[in-house]
Design an enzyme around this catalytic site. Structure first.
Site, mmCIF file in Angstrom:
data_model
loop_
_atom_site.group_PDB
_atom_site.id
_atom_site.type_symbol
_atom_site.label_atom_id
_atom_site.label_comp_id
_atom_site.label_asym_id
_atom_site.label_seq_id
_atom_site.Cartn_x
_atom_site.Cartn_y
_atom_site.Cartn_z
ATOM 1 N N ASP A 99 -1.449 -2.100 -6.074
ATOM 2 C CA ASP A 99 -2.636 -1.307 -5.772
ATOM 3 C C ASP A 99 -3.832 -2.255 -5.782
ATOM 4 O O ASP A 99 -4.304 -2.667 -6.843
ATOM 5 C CB ASP A 99 -2.845 -0.215 -6.823
ATOM 6 C CG ASP A 99 -1.786 0.883 -6.785
ATOM 7 O OD1 ASP A 99 -0.631 0.589 -6.416
ATOM 8 O OD2 ASP A 99 -2.104 2.022 -7.156
ATOM 9 N N LYS A 165 -5.806 4.717 -1.124
ATOM 10 C CA LYS A 165 -5.974 5.319 -2.457
ATOM 11 C C LYS A 165 -7.462 5.533 -2.712
ATOM 12 O O LYS A 165 -8.288 4.664 -2.420
ATOM 13 C CB LYS A 165 -5.361 4.382 -3.499
ATOM 14 C CG LYS A 165 -5.577 4.780 -4.947
ATOM 15 C CD LYS A 165 -4.899 3.781 -5.878
ATOM 16 C CE LYS A 165 -5.255 4.011 -7.339
ATOM 17 N NZ LYS A 165 -4.599 3.013 -8.226
ATOM 18 N N LYS A 195 -3.008 8.291 -1.844
ATOM 19 C CA LYS A 195 -2.947 8.410 -3.303
ATOM 20 C C LYS A 195 -4.298 8.861 -3.827
ATOM 21 O O LYS A 195 -5.314 8.209 -3.593
ATOM 22 C CB LYS A 195 -2.547 7.080 -3.940
ATOM 23 C CG LYS A 195 -2.475 7.139 -5.470
ATOM 24 C CD LYS A 195 -1.962 5.836 -6.052
ATOM 25 C CE LYS A 195 -2.055 5.828 -7.572
ATOM 26 N NZ LYS A 195 -1.569 4.546 -8.156
#
EC number: 4.1.2.4
Length: 230
Positions: A99, A165, A195
């Site tokens: 991430d 995300k 996300k």
């Protein structure tokens, strides 16, 4: 805009979409090991930890829960090569997912080519990892508007990301919102995952994000959210 949660989301189904997360700077090895054990018990998608804790998580991971690590976290102001190396080291230690945080300032300045190049550097460094790109959606919407969020999501897709995300959870502008998730989901239109992360503390928050189009949730209070589902 309010979103009516879809009735299909049960406890087990939601758990399978959760990245069980511990990214506090004061996190200890014992806490990370406990996180991994709890993740196995809850049946989540992955655990998400700091790069320095990947080896700890891997050692504790007798159940084979996928491990995610962050890169360029939380500011995104690291040099692209540093983010790439950080991601590569995390992958070598056992992380299957990365991430990464974009350079939010570059996005706010409209330099989406730089944003894309940053993401592409990390993508090249971890070609086999699942790559999630943290865009700090609240900051983009607050300071630059919807067009900037859309452009960053497109840059992430063009650079080979697997997910976009919403948030690190550390930015003062805030975390995930239904509006941001809806816009991100509309932009990537199923080609990437979405996300939602940051500020999701209860079952209704989680269901709202899923109803808006999220396909993964980043939660630090996973058990409390799942317990709220019955």
């Amino acid at each position: 805009m309010s979103v009516t949660p879809a009735p299909r989301w049960g406890r087990e189904q939601v758990a399978q979409l959760v990245d069980h997360t511990l990214l506090k700077p004061e996190a200890t090895a014992a806490q990370v090991a406990a996180l991994v054990a709890e993740a196995a018990e809850l049946g989540v998608a992955a655990v998400c930890v700091s790069p320095s804790m990947v080896a700890v998580a891997a050692t504790a991971n007798t159940a084979g829960v996928p491990i995610a690590a962050v890169a360029g976290f939380p500011s995104g102001k690291h040099l692209p090569a540093v983010k790439g190396q950080e991601a590569a080291l995390a992958a070598a230690a056992g992380a299957a997912e990365i991430d990464m945080v974009i350079d939010v300032g570059a996005a706010l300045a409209g330099d989406f080519a730089a944003v894309g190049a940053d993401i592409a550097t990390v993508r090249a460094a971890v070609p086999r990892a699942v790559l999630k790109v943290i865009v700090e959606s609240a900051a983009l919407l607050e300071f630059a508007g919807e067009a900037a969020l859309v452009a960053v999501c497109r840059a992430a897709e063009d650079a080979g990301a697997d997910f976009v995300k919403t948030s690190t959870g550390f930015h003062p502008s805030g975390g995930a919102t239904v509006h941001a998730v809806e816009l991100m989901a509309q932009t990537v239109d199923g080609r990437l995952g979405v996300k939602a992360s940051g500020g999701i503390r209860g079952a209704q928050d989680a269901l709202a994000m899923l109803g808006a189009g999220a396909t993964r949730l980043g939660l630090s209070g996973t058990r409390a959210v799942l317990d709220g589902l019955g």
